[in-house]
Design an enzyme around this catalytic site. Structure first.
Site, PDB file in Angstrom:
ATOM      1  N   GLN A  77      30.649  -0.807 -13.125  1.00 21.97           N
ATOM      2  CA  GLN A  77      29.839  -1.967 -13.489  1.00 21.97           C
ATOM      3  C   GLN A  77      30.637  -2.914 -14.385  1.00 21.97           C
ATOM      4  O   GLN A  77      30.160  -3.979 -14.737  1.00 21.97           O
ATOM      5  CB  GLN A  77      28.578  -1.509 -14.232  1.00 21.97           C
ATOM      6  CG  GLN A  77      27.723  -0.547 -13.428  1.00 21.97           C
ATOM      7  CD  GLN A  77      26.575   0.037 -14.255  1.00 21.97           C
ATOM      8  OE1 GLN A  77      25.470  -0.471 -14.247  1.00 21.97           O
ATOM      9  NE2 GLN A  77      26.854   1.110 -14.986  1.00 21.97           N
ATOM     10  N   HIS A  85      30.125  -5.378  -9.961  1.00 22.82           N
ATOM     11  CA  HIS A  85      29.726  -6.675 -10.532  1.00 22.82           C
ATOM     12  C   HIS A  85      30.846  -7.706 -10.494  1.00 22.82           C
ATOM     13  O   HIS A  85      30.782  -8.718 -11.183  1.00 22.82           O
ATOM     14  CB  HIS A  85      29.226  -6.481 -11.968  1.00 22.82           C
ATOM     15  CG  HIS A  85      27.968  -5.662 -12.038  1.00 22.82           C
ATOM     16  ND1 HIS A  85      27.563  -5.016 -13.168  1.00 22.82           N
ATOM     17  CD2 HIS A  85      27.040  -5.384 -11.085  1.00 22.82           C
ATOM     18  CE1 HIS A  85      26.421  -4.369 -12.918  1.00 22.82           C
ATOM     19  NE2 HIS A  85      26.094  -4.574 -11.667  1.00 22.82           N
ATOM     20  N   SER A 102      27.735   4.700 -19.126  1.00 22.79           N
ATOM     21  CA  SER A 102      26.731   3.694 -18.765  1.00 22.79           C
ATOM     22  C   SER A 102      25.363   4.165 -19.215  1.00 22.79           C
ATOM     23  O   SER A 102      25.025   5.333 -19.065  1.00 22.79           O
ATOM     24  CB  SER A 102      26.711   3.462 -17.256  1.00 22.79           C
ATOM     25  OG  SER A 102      25.623   2.614 -16.908  1.00 22.79           O
ATOM     26  N   GLY A 126      24.653   8.096 -26.478  1.00 22.15           N
ATOM     27  CA  GLY A 126      23.304   7.545 -26.501  1.00 22.15           C
ATOM     28  C   GLY A 126      22.541   7.872 -25.232  1.00 22.15           C
ATOM     29  O   GLY A 126      23.102   8.374 -24.257  1.00 22.15           O
TER      30      GLY A 126
END
Ligand SMILES: [Zn+2]
Length: 275
Positions: free
Chosen positions: A101, A119, A218, A245
């Site tokens: 990405q 992208h 990601s 995260g």
């Protein structure tokens, strides 16, 4: 090596054709910061939406002012540990497809070959009028010539733009196509835009051939990335995720490792790459 990293190493070596999806977390160590925090929320002003970029001159000017200011730092970024680990794994192991990405081209610069830039790449620029393509590096010189007195202190953002103040932006002359005068846009998928259909089909076909999906760096907050996790899950293809995260795919993953993606991948694939 921690237990979870060892587990990832074993997970990788159990599969034959791993499809890897990478995101901003792979490039943060290269000095290209992530837009999102560990909860997947925006850290700063959300990025430019395509509709506003196309229709509002002020948005167009601000985009290019920030892109111009951010380019020196963005273009100087070098591949980091995550890029190097993935390139080595592709050469030596069972990494079959790498879909990113990111728009920074750092996987290719690290030596990865089977990369799909979901992208697009920031190094290419396309005219929205006549579709002429130019190089972003060459355009930087054109912009400099049109803005000889313009300076801005920049803070890099992941799509190569920068945070700069509004007063500086007022005086900035944005670039236009030298052939038709049309608006220029880096050849990347903006927010509010779809991934080109043929590129998406290529990535989807690669996933259909894979027997495992590894998500690296990601949060999967963008749907164009998340849908690969959905497809893998629906097809019964096991998913592992390495990210600092939480991610939108955590509930779909057989294995989730919290941590620095460069460190984890280097350790987990190092053993696999030697097999
Ligand atoms: Zn043009």
């Amino acid at each position: 090596m921690s237990d979870s990293v060892s587990e990832l190493g074993r997970w990788i070596s159990r599969h034959r054709r791993v499809f890897v999806l990478t995101g901003a977390g792979c490039s943060t160590a290269s000095g290209i910061p992530d837009y999102r925090d560990e909860n997947g929320e925006w850290k700063r002003r959300p990025p430019v939406m395509i509709q506003a970029f196309r229709t509002q001159e002020a948005v167009y000017r601000r985009y290019w002012a920030r892109a111009y200011a951010g380019w020196p730092r963005f273009s100087a970024a070098a591949p980091g540990a995550a890029h190097q680990a993935l390139a080595a794994w592709e050469r030596a192991g069972n990494l079959e497809s790498l879909v990113t990405q990111n728009v920074d081209g750092l996987h290719q610069r690290a030596g990865s070959r089977s990369v799909i830039d979901l992208h697009g790449r920031l190094e290419d620029v396309v005219c929205l009028g006549c579709r002429e393509r130019t190089s972003r590096a060459a355009l930087q010189d054109v912009i400099a010539a049109a803005n000889p007195a313009w300076h801005a202190v920049s803070v890099a953002a992941p799509d190569g733009d920068a945070q700069i103040d509004d007063v500086a932006i007022q005086s900035f002359v944005p670039p236009r196509c030298d052939r038709c005068g049309g608006a220029l846009k880096p050849d990347v998928v903006f927010f509010g835009e779809n991934v080109p259909a043929d590129r998406y089909a290529q990535a989807r076909d690669a996933l259909a051939r894979a027997d495992a999906l590894l998500v690296a760096g990601s949060s999967l907050m963008v749907y164009s990335g998340f849908r690969f996790a959905q497809q893998a899950h629906e097809a019964g293809v096991p998913i592992a995720i390495v990210n600092r995260g939480r991610t939108r795919g955590d509930d779909l993953a057989a294995l989730k490792i919290e941590g620095d993606v460069g460190t984890v991948l280097t350790e987990a694939t190092g053993r696999n790459g030697r097999v």
